[in-house]
Design a protein around this motif. Structure first.
Motif, PDB file in Angstrom:
ATOM      1  N   ALA A   1       0.684  -1.235   0.041  1.00 45.73           N
ATOM      2  CA  ALA A   1       0.058  -0.107   0.089  1.00 45.73           C
ATOM      3  C   ALA A   1       1.006   1.230  -0.058  1.00 45.73           C
ATOM      4  CB  ALA A   1      -1.049  -0.052   1.384  1.00 45.73           C
ATOM      5  N   GLY A   2       2.077   1.337   0.706  1.00 45.97           N
ATOM      6  CA  GLY A   2       2.674   2.393   0.770  1.00 45.97           C
ATOM      7  C   GLY A   2       3.440   2.404  -0.470  1.00 45.97           C
ATOM      8  N   ILE A   3       3.942   1.731  -1.226  1.00 47.99           N
ATOM      9  CA  ILE A   3       4.671   1.522  -2.408  1.00 47.99           C
ATOM     10  C   ILE A   3       3.658   2.142  -3.302  1.00 47.99           C
ATOM     11  CG2 ILE A   3       5.483   0.253  -4.456  1.00 47.99           C
ATOM     12  CD1 ILE A   3       6.802  -1.560  -2.101  1.00 47.99           C
ATOM     13  N   THR A   4       2.534   1.683  -3.458  1.00 49.31           N
ATOM     14  CA  THR A   4       1.497   1.952  -4.687  1.00 49.31           C
ATOM     15  C   THR A   4       1.067   3.629  -4.394  1.00 49.31           C
ATOM     16  OG1 THR A   4      -0.169   1.039  -3.346  1.00 49.31           O
ATOM     17  CG2 THR A   4       0.696  -0.333  -5.109  1.00 49.31           C
ATOM     18  N   SER A   5       0.922   3.835  -3.167  1.00 49.65           N
ATOM     19  CA  SER A   5       0.398   5.490  -2.851  1.00 49.65           C
ATOM     20  C   SER A   5       1.747   6.234  -3.194  1.00 49.65           C
ATOM     21  CB  SER A   5       0.080   5.508  -1.309  1.00 49.65           C
ATOM     22  OG  SER A   5       1.358   5.209  -0.461  1.00 49.65           O
ATOM     23  N   ALA A   6       2.888   5.678  -3.159  1.00 50.12           N
ATOM     24  CA  ALA A   6       4.068   6.774  -3.852  1.00 50.12           C
ATOM     25  C   ALA A   6       4.268   6.501  -4.893  1.00 50.12           C
ATOM     26  CB  ALA A   6       5.282   6.264  -2.986  1.00 50.12           C
ATOM     27  N   GLY A   7       3.563   5.877  -6.049  1.00 46.23           N
ATOM     28  CA  GLY A   7       3.708   5.750  -7.294  1.00 46.23           C
ATOM     29  C   GLY A   7       4.145   4.871  -7.814  1.00 46.23           C
ATOM     30  N   GLY A   8       4.530   3.722  -7.102  1.00 45.47           N
ATOM     31  CA  GLY A   8       5.306   2.497  -7.443  1.00 45.47           C
ATOM     32  C   GLY A   8       4.409   1.249  -7.768  1.00 45.47           C
ATOM     33  N   SER A   9       4.982   0.421  -8.143  1.00 43.62           N
ATOM     34  CA  SER A   9       4.287  -0.737  -8.566  1.00 43.62           C
ATOM     35  C   SER A   9       4.789  -2.072  -7.635  1.00 43.62           C
ATOM     36  CB  SER A   9       4.728  -1.222 -10.128  1.00 43.62           C
ATOM     37  OG  SER A   9       3.791  -2.373 -10.361  1.00 43.62           O
ATOM     38  N   ALA A  10       3.844  -2.627  -7.140  1.00 39.76           N
ATOM     39  CA  ALA A  10       4.176  -3.862  -6.370  1.00 39.76           C
ATOM     40  C   ALA A  10       3.033  -4.971  -5.868  1.00 39.76           C
ATOM     41  CB  ALA A  10       4.878  -3.357  -5.028  1.00 39.76           C
ATOM     42  N   THR A  11       3.236  -6.144  -5.845  1.00 42.54           N
ATOM     43  CA  THR A  11       2.399  -7.042  -5.267  1.00 42.54           C
ATOM     44  C   THR A  11       3.097  -7.895  -4.148  1.00 42.54           C
ATOM     45  OG1 THR A  11       2.950  -8.638  -7.166  1.00 42.54           O
ATOM     46  CG2 THR A  11       0.914  -6.871  -7.482  1.00 42.54           C
ATOM     47  N   ALA A  12       2.168  -8.738  -3.482  1.00 40.70           N
ATOM     48  CA  ALA A  12       2.823  -9.430  -2.465  1.00 40.70           C
ATOM     49  C   ALA A  12       2.295 -10.576  -2.441  1.00 40.70           C
ATOM     50  CB  ALA A  12       2.400  -8.630  -1.119  1.00 40.70           C
ATOM     51  N   THR A  13       2.997 -11.566  -2.010  1.00 38.92           N
ATOM     52  CA  THR A  13       2.800 -13.069  -1.703  1.00 38.92           C
ATOM     53  C   THR A  13       3.376 -13.496  -0.449  1.00 38.92           C
ATOM     54  OG1 THR A  13       2.725 -15.357  -2.645  1.00 38.92           O
ATOM     55  CG2 THR A  13       4.512 -14.168  -3.169  1.00 38.92           C
ATOM     56  N   THR A  14       2.665 -14.245   0.232  1.00 39.14           N
ATOM     57  CA  THR A  14       3.271 -14.937   1.418  1.00 39.14           C
ATOM     58  C   THR A  14       4.207 -16.101   1.184  1.00 39.14           C
ATOM     59  OG1 THR A  14       1.341 -16.265   1.908  1.00 39.14           O
ATOM     60  CG2 THR A  14       1.373 -14.391   3.124  1.00 39.14           C
ATOM     61  N   CYS A  15       5.283 -16.183   1.621  1.00 39.18           N
ATOM     62  CA  CYS A  15       6.390 -17.262   1.452  1.00 39.18           C
ATOM     63  C   CYS A  15       7.113 -17.512   2.574  1.00 39.18           C
ATOM     64  CB  CYS A  15       7.304 -16.726   0.299  1.00 39.18           C
ATOM     65  SG  CYS A  15       8.494 -17.999  -0.253  1.00 39.18           S
ATOM     66  N   ASP A  16       7.523 -18.810   3.093  1.00 37.06           N
ATOM     67  CA  ASP A  16       8.349 -19.272   3.781  1.00 37.06           C
ATOM     68  C   ASP A  16       9.246 -19.919   3.246  1.00 37.06           C
ATOM     69  OD1 ASP A  16       9.914 -20.378   5.926  1.00 37.06           O
ATOM     70  OD2 ASP A  16       8.012 -21.138   6.920  1.00 37.06           O
ATOM     71  N   VAL A  17      10.684 -19.355   3.205  1.00 41.35           N
ATOM     72  CA  VAL A  17      11.823 -19.960   2.425  1.00 41.35           C
ATOM     73  C   VAL A  17      12.246 -21.086   3.199  1.00 41.35           C
ATOM     74  CG1 VAL A  17      12.508 -17.631   1.836  1.00 41.35           C
ATOM     75  CG2 VAL A  17      13.607 -18.659   3.586  1.00 41.35           C
ATOM     76  N   THR A  18      11.756 -21.762   4.264  1.00 46.53           N
ATOM     77  CA  THR A  18      12.292 -22.930   4.605  1.00 46.53           C
ATOM     78  C   THR A  18      11.179 -24.021   4.223  1.00 46.53           C
ATOM     79  OG1 THR A  18      10.922 -22.510   6.969  1.00 46.53           O
ATOM     80  CG2 THR A  18      12.988 -21.670   6.735  1.00 46.53           C
ATOM     81  N   ASP A  19      10.402 -23.774   3.592  1.00 46.78           N
ATOM     82  CA  ASP A  19       9.264 -24.523   3.163  1.00 46.78           C
ATOM     83  C   ASP A  19       9.232 -24.947   1.609  1.00 46.78           C
ATOM     84  OD1 ASP A  19       6.190 -25.175   2.325  1.00 46.78           O
ATOM     85  OD2 ASP A  19       6.430 -26.255   4.023  1.00 46.78           O
ATOM     86  N   ASP A  20       9.389 -26.104   1.266  1.00 44.29           N
ATOM     87  CA  ASP A  20       9.474 -26.310  -0.166  1.00 44.29           C
ATOM     88  C   ASP A  20       8.202 -25.890  -1.168  1.00 44.29           C
ATOM     89  OD1 ASP A  20      12.166 -27.368   0.112  1.00 44.29           O
ATOM     90  OD2 ASP A  20      11.582 -29.353  -0.238  1.00 44.29           O
ATOM     91  N   ASP A  21       7.078 -26.319  -0.308  1.00 46.83           N
ATOM     92  CA  ASP A  21       5.847 -25.956  -0.927  1.00 46.83           C
ATOM     93  C   ASP A  21       5.782 -24.508  -1.324  1.00 46.83           C
ATOM     94  OD1 ASP A  21       5.680 -28.713  -1.605  1.00 46.83           O
ATOM     95  OD2 ASP A  21       4.227 -28.883   0.320  1.00 46.83           O
ATOM     96  N   SER A  22       6.173 -23.613  -0.053  1.00 48.68           N
ATOM     97  CA  SER A  22       5.936 -22.288  -0.108  1.00 48.68           C
ATOM     98  C   SER A  22       6.570 -21.524  -1.352  1.00 48.68           C
ATOM     99  CB  SER A  22       6.061 -21.525   1.186  1.00 48.68           C
ATOM    100  OG  SER A  22       5.806 -20.416   1.238  1.00 48.68           O
TER     101      SER A  22
END
Length: 256
Positions: A44-65
């Motif tokens: 939300a902060g990035i887009t309100s500043a005119g940038g472009s971003a999306t998010a996804t949850t990810c746990d780098v210790t988990d293969d499936d994630s």
């Protein structure tokens, strides 16, 4: 079209600062971390500043994630050109004779195997872009050991070995490998995590240091490395505050 930058550990500290800075540099940032609420606030902060971003949850210790992160990246319309392997951390400051095996295991899992998992998952897309960059946020702890830091320095030495080996193995392919090794950086969570939430002990790490680095300083380094012409490879960038001449040599002023 915007080149896509993927940043792990983006919910706070260096990861969040790097996501904001890369968005300002014209990347579409895919911010990945475990805490969805923090990621939503970041985007939300990035887009309100005119940038472009999306998010996804990810746990780098988990293969499936991590596999799910790669699928999300594949669905984005533009090319993935930058991976910032930032997720990591330290636990404990105990000597080897009494150190926690669980803490050592966690540090290796997050810092080394997390970097391995995410790099393996995103490497096909980075190579397909023709101008890929794998950027690893390491540490000066990956170069020098210190008392009480055996588990963390072992993990960061391992992460450095991974980056250096990957660079050799990718020679001749359109993917560069960059390592940024910060020294003393004051962020909201690094030392708190290390000391199990003990704020007083965490504050002592920075006591008397007039100007430790902050997350934005490292984000500045990330942006500079990532935006060099692609034939320019910054193998390793070591960055410390002026007060820290070496891992064991820090100038502190009286706080009394």
């Amino acid at each position: 079209m915007k080149p896509i930058a993927i940043v792990t550990g983006a919910s706070s500290g260096i990861g969040a600062a790097s996501a904001r800075r890369l968005a300002a540099e014209g990347f579409h940032v895919l911010a990945a971390a475990r805490r969805a609420d923090r990621l939503a606030e970041l985007v939300a902060g990035i887009t309100s500043a005119g940038g472009s971003a999306t998010a996804t949850t990810c746990d780098v210790t988990d293969d499936d994630s991590v596999a799910a992160l790669a699928r999300v990246a594949d669905e984005l319309p533009d090319a993935v050109t930058l991976l910032v392997n930032n997720a990591g951390g330290a636990r404990g400051l105990d000597p080897i004779e009494s150190g926690s095996v669980d803490d050592w295991r966690w540090m290796y899992e997050v810092n080394v195997l997390g970097t391995l998992r995410v790099t393996q998952a995103l490497l096909p897309a980075l190579e397909a872009s023709g101008t890929g960059t794998v950027l690893v946020i390491g540490s000066t702890a990956g170069q020098t050991v210190y008392e009480g830091g055996g588990g963390y320095t072992a993990a960061k030495h391992g992460q450095t070995a991974l980056a250096e080996t990957l660079r050799l193995e990718l020679c001749g392919r359109p993917v560069r490998v960059i390592e940024i090794d910060p020294g003393m950086v004051r962020t909201d969570e690094f030392s708190l995590l290390r000391f199990g939430g003990d704020a007083a002990r965490a504050d002592q790490v920075y006591a008397g240091v007039a100007q430790p680095l902050v997350a934005e300083d490292i984000a500045d380094c990330v942006a500079w490395c990532a935006t060099r012409p692609h034939h320019v490879n910054i193998d390793r960038l070591v960055v410390r505050p002026l007060a820290q001449a070496a891992q064991h040599k820090v100038h502190r002023v009286s706080t009394g």
